[in-house]
Design a protein around this motif. Structure first.
Motif, short mmCIF file in Angstrom:
data_model
loop_
_atom_site.label_atom_id
_atom_site.label_comp_id
_atom_site.label_asym_id
_atom_site.label_seq_id
_atom_site.Cartn_x
_atom_site.Cartn_y
_atom_site.Cartn_z
N ASP A 89 -24.07 62.07 29.03
CA ASP A 89 -22.81 61.66 28.64
C ASP A 89 -22.60 60.46 29.54
OD1 ASP A 89 -20.31 61.25 27.71
OD2 ASP A 89 -19.61 63.04 28.21
N TYR A 90 -22.42 59.03 29.14
CA TYR A 90 -22.15 58.00 30.07
C TYR A 90 -20.60 58.03 30.34
CZ TYR A 90 -27.26 56.75 29.75
OH TYR A 90 -28.41 56.78 29.68
N ARG A 91 -20.11 58.16 29.41
CA ARG A 91 -18.37 58.15 29.68
C ARG A 91 -17.81 56.96 30.36
NH1 ARG A 91 -17.42 63.92 32.22
NH2 ARG A 91 -15.57 62.90 32.71
N PHE A 92 -18.44 55.55 29.84
CA PHE A 92 -18.27 54.59 30.47
C PHE A 92 -16.81 54.30 31.05
CE2 PHE A 92 -21.47 53.76 27.52
CZ PHE A 92 -22.71 53.48 28.40
N ALA A 93 -16.71 54.04 32.43
CA ALA A 93 -15.36 53.53 33.13
C ALA A 93 -14.37 54.52 33.26
CB ALA A 93 -14.89 52.38 32.34
N GLU A 94 -14.79 55.87 32.72
CA GLU A 94 -13.66 56.78 32.67
C GLU A 94 -13.15 57.11 33.99
OE1 GLU A 94 -14.48 60.37 30.53
OE2 GLU A 94 -14.67 59.36 28.37
N GLU A 95 -14.06 57.03 35.07
CA GLU A 95 -13.47 57.37 36.32
C GLU A 95 -13.22 56.27 37.50
OE1 GLU A 95 -16.53 60.20 38.10
OE2 GLU A 95 -16.26 61.56 36.43
N ALA A 96 -13.12 55.00 36.95
CA ALA A 96 -13.01 53.98 37.74
C ALA A 96 -11.56 53.87 38.21
CB ALA A 96 -13.19 52.48 36.71
N LEU A 317 -22.86 56.94 37.52
CA LEU A 317 -22.39 55.68 37.92
C LEU A 317 -21.83 54.81 37.06
CD1 LEU A 317 -25.60 54.26 39.70
CD2 LEU A 317 -23.34 55.03 40.86
N THR A 318 -22.25 55.11 35.64
CA THR A 318 -21.57 54.63 34.44
C THR A 318 -19.99 54.80 34.33
OG1 THR A 318 -22.25 56.24 32.82
CG2 THR A 318 -23.60 54.10 33.12
N ARG A 319 -19.65 56.15 34.79
CA ARG A 319 -18.31 56.67 34.91
C ARG A 319 -17.45 55.97 35.64
NH1 ARG A 319 -19.54 63.16 34.08
NH2 ARG A 319 -21.18 62.96 32.69
N ARG A 320 -18.21 55.36 36.77
CA ARG A 320 -17.13 54.71 37.86
C ARG A 320 -17.26 53.33 37.61
NH1 ARG A 320 -20.68 56.65 42.77
NH2 ARG A 320 -19.72 55.05 43.68
N LEU A 326 -19.84 46.57 32.38
CA LEU A 326 -20.83 46.81 33.60
C LEU A 326 -21.65 48.13 33.32
CD1 LEU A 326 -18.47 45.91 36.63
CD2 LEU A 326 -20.51 44.94 35.85
N GLY A 327 -20.96 48.97 32.93
CA GLY A 327 -21.93 50.24 32.44
C GLY A 327 -22.91 50.16 31.70
N GLU A 328 -22.72 49.26 30.43
CA GLU A 328 -23.62 49.15 29.67
C GLU A 328 -24.68 48.18 30.08
OE1 GLU A 328 -21.33 47.61 26.42
OE2 GLU A 328 -21.20 49.79 25.43
N LYS A 329 -24.38 47.38 31.10
CA LYS A 329 -25.36 46.38 31.60
C LYS A 329 -26.20 47.34 32.47
CE LYS A 329 -25.75 42.24 34.46
NZ LYS A 329 -24.98 41.15 35.33
#
Length: 507
Positions: A89-96, A317-320, A326-329
Motif C-alpha cells: 500500500d503505497y499511500r502516496f504523500a499521505e505522511e508528507a 518512502l512513498t508515504r513520505r 515523486l512517489g510514483e517516480k
C-alpha cells in the motif's frame, strides 16, 4: 545462565519473531517460549506459531513467508522462510509534512572551503579523471610523478592528488542510457566541491570524447581545469610530462583555498550501508537516520540510495513523498529494477549477500526495512537518477545499485561532500574526494576492527538512546567536514573505490 545471555528485542507489537541480541541456547525461556535450537545473535526466534504460507513479521512489516510450519522457539531463517510477491500500500504523500527548519541563529556551522561558484567543500583535492580505461595507467603515472617530485610537500593545503580511473569509456554507444550515466558521473566528480581542481586525461580515439564533454558543459581550460589526450601529446611519456606540468600550474591555485565558517546547510550527506547484519536496522541505521533528520533541520541534504536495498520497503518512502509524482517516480525505478534483474537472469532477492545472511538477514525485504532507517523520518523532497546533480535541500533519494562503491560513486557525482557508512560485518571502504565515516552496528565488531571504525553504535543495545547516538553522529559529521580525518582516510582508502555504474552492453 545470566540474563544477558537471553537478551532479545521485540521491534513491533505485531511481530511474530524476536531478534536475538546474544546467542540463544536451547532450553532457555524467552517471553514464555522455550528456545528449541541454538540461535546466533542477530538472528530471529519465533514467539508464536506460524503456519506454512503465513507471513513472517519484523518491524511490524512482512519480511517473508513460512515454507513450513514454524513452532514457537524455532530459529527463523533461510531454511524455513521464502520471499514471494505481495501487494504493498503505497499511500502516496499521505505522511508528507512541511519542511521544519531551525532558526538561522540556531543552525550549526563547519569549517569548509568556499568555491568560486558558491559551492562548499569539506576537502581540498586535485582529481585526475580519465575519459577511458586506456588512459588509466597514464593518470596513475601523473599522480606518482607529482609524488616523486615532492610537489605536495610544497603545498600542504592540498589534501592530495587522486587518480580516479575506471573500466569503460569505449566499446559502448555514443548515446543512450549508458553514455549519459558515464557523462553525469564524470562531470559530477569534476564539479564536486571537494575538488579544488581537475585534470581529465584521455587516449584520443575513444567513444567518450573529452571535447564533447567540454562543449556540453561549457568547460574551458583554466588554472582549475585542464585536459589532455595521450595521442595528441605524442605518447605516454609526453602525456605524463604534460600532466605534471598541469599539476605544477594548478597546485598553487588549489593551495590558496582556506577553510572558513560555512553553514551546515551546505553539507550534502551520502547515506550508505554495507556488510549489513541483523543489528543494522536496530542500531547504526536508525541512529544515522536521526543524524540525517538533524542535518535536514539545519537546512542540509541527505541522500538515501541503493534501490535494490529499499525493495519491499519502498512503500515507507512513498508515504513520505512530498508529492504523488515523486512517489510514483520512485516506484517506477523499482519496476525498472525488477525488469533489469529479470532480463539478466537474476532476481531482487539475490541481495542479501552470504555475509548478510550469516549476520541474520534472511530476505531482501528484511534487509530493506533496516536499510531505509538510514533515511530518518523527513519528507522525501526529490528522486534522482544515478549521478544526477542534487538540486534540492532536504531528504532525497538517488537511484543506484546496492553495490557500495558503485552506489557511493553516484552520490558523490550528485554532490555529496561527506558520507556516513554503516556496517555490521565490518566493511573496509573509503571514498575520495568525500570522507567516509564508518559506523559499527555492534560493540564487538567495533572493538575487533577499531582501526577502521569511527563510531560505535552497538551501545544502543546497552541503553544509549537513538537520539543521543544521532547527535553524536551529527557532531562527527561537522568535525569531519571541518577537516578531522576519518579512519578510512588514515588508512589511505579512496583512490580505487571510484566505480561508475556500467549499465549497457560492452561492445
Amino acid at each position: 545462565m545470566g540474563p544477558k545471555e537471553a537478551r532479545t528485542l521485540r521491534l513491533h507489537v505485531n511481530d511474530n519473531v524476536l531478534v536475538a541480541l546474544d546467542r540463544l541456547n536451547p532450553g532457555i525461556s524467552i517471553e514464555g517460549v522455550i528456545v528449541g535450537a541454538s540461535i546466533p545473535r542477530g538472528h530471529k526466534v519465533a514467539v508464536a506459531p506460524i503456519a506454512e504460507g503465513e507471513p513472517i513479521r519484523k518491524f511490524g512489516q512482512i519480511i517473508g513467508f513460512a515454507t513450513c510450519p514454524i513452532a514457537p522457539g524455532a530459529w527463523v531463517h533461510e531454511h524455513n522462510v521464502a520471499m514471494h510477491d505481495f501487494t504493498r500500500d503505497y499511500r502516496f504523500a499521505e505522511e508528507a509534512r512541511p519542511q521544519e527548519l531551525l532558526p538561522d541563529a540556531a543552525r550549526a556551522t563547519f569549517q569548509g572551503f568556499r568555491r568560486a561558484d558558491g559551492r562548499a567543500g569539506a576537502r581540498n583535492y586535485i582529481g585526475i579523471l580519465t575519459s577511458v580505461n586506456c588512459a588509466a595507467t597514464a593518470a596513475r603515472h601523473i599522480a606518482r610523478a607529482v609524488e616523486k617530485a615532492g610537489l605536495l610537500e610544497q603545498f600542504p593545503g592540498v589534501d592530495g592528488i587522486i587518480p580516479l580511473v575506471h573500466g569503460t569509456g569505449c566499446g559502448m554507444s555514443s548515446k543512450g542510457e549508458s553514455f549519459e550515466t558515464l557523462k553525469r558521473t564524470q562531470w559530477g566528480y569534476a564539479a564536486n566541491p571537494n575538488m579544488a581542481a581537475v585534470l581529465i586525461v584521455g587516449l584520443g580515439c575513444e567513444v567518450f570524447q573529452i571535447a564533447r564533454m567540454k562543449e556540453e558543459y561549457g568547460l574551458t581550460e583554466s588554472d582549475v581545469f585542464r585536459s589532455l589526450t595521450i595521442q595528441e601529446e605524442g605518447g605516454t611519456r609526453k602525456a605524463i610530462e604534460a600532466g605534471l606540468a598541469a599539476m605544477r600550474d594548478m597546485l598553487p591555485k588549489a593551495a590558496n583555498s582556506e577553510r572558513e565558517t560555512i553553514p551546515a546547510s551546505e553539507l550534502t550527506l551520502a547515506l550508505q550501508c554495507g556488510g549489513s547484519d541483523g543489528h543494522s536496522g536496530i542500531t547504526a541505521n536508525p541512529a544515522l537516520g536521526v543524524a540525517a533528520d538533524i542535518l535536514v533541520s539545519h537546512g542540509g541534504t541527505a541522500i538515501l540510495s541503493e534501490t535494490p536495498e529499499i525493495y519491499g520497503a519502498e512503500h515507507l518512502l512513498t508515504r513520505r513523498a512530498e508529492t504523488r509524482e515523486l512517489g510514483e517516480k520512485l516506484v517506477s525505478m523499482i519496476r525498472w529494477w525488477e525488469d533489469y534483474t529479470s532480463r539478466n537472469d537474476g532476481e531482487m532477492n539475490n541481495n542479501p549477500s552470504p555475509g548478510n545472511k550469516a549476520g541474520g538477514l534472511t530476505t531482501i525485504l528484511e534487509k530493506s526495512l533496516g536499510a531505509v532507517a538510514k533515511g530518518g523520518t523527513s519528507t522525501l523532497r526529490g528522486v534522482y537518477r544515478y549521478a544526477e546533480k542534487i538540486d534540492r535541500k532536504g531528504f532525497v533519494f538517488m537511484d543506484t545499485p546496492g553495490f557500495d562503491p558503485v552506489s557511493a560513486t553516484g552520490q558523490v557525482a550528485g554532490g555529496a561532500n561527506v558520507l556516513c557508512f554503516t556496517t555490521g560485518r565490518g566493511s573496509a571502504y573509503g571514498c575520495k574526494p568525500t570522507p567516509s565515516i564508518k559506523l559499527a552496528t555492534t560493540s564487538d565488531m567495533f572493538r575487533h576492527m577499531v582501526e577502521d571504525m569511527d563510531i560505535n553504535c552497538g551501545d544502543v543495545l546497552d541503553g544509549v538512546s537513538l537520539e543521543k547516538k544521532g547527535e553524536e553522529i551529527f557532531a562527527k559529521i561537522l568535525n569531519v567536514a571541518s577537516g578531522e580525518r576519518t579512519k578510512s582516510e588514515e588508512l589511505g582508502y579512496g583512490d580505487a573505490e571510484f566505480v561508475p555504474w556500467q549499465i549497457g552492453a560492452t561492445m
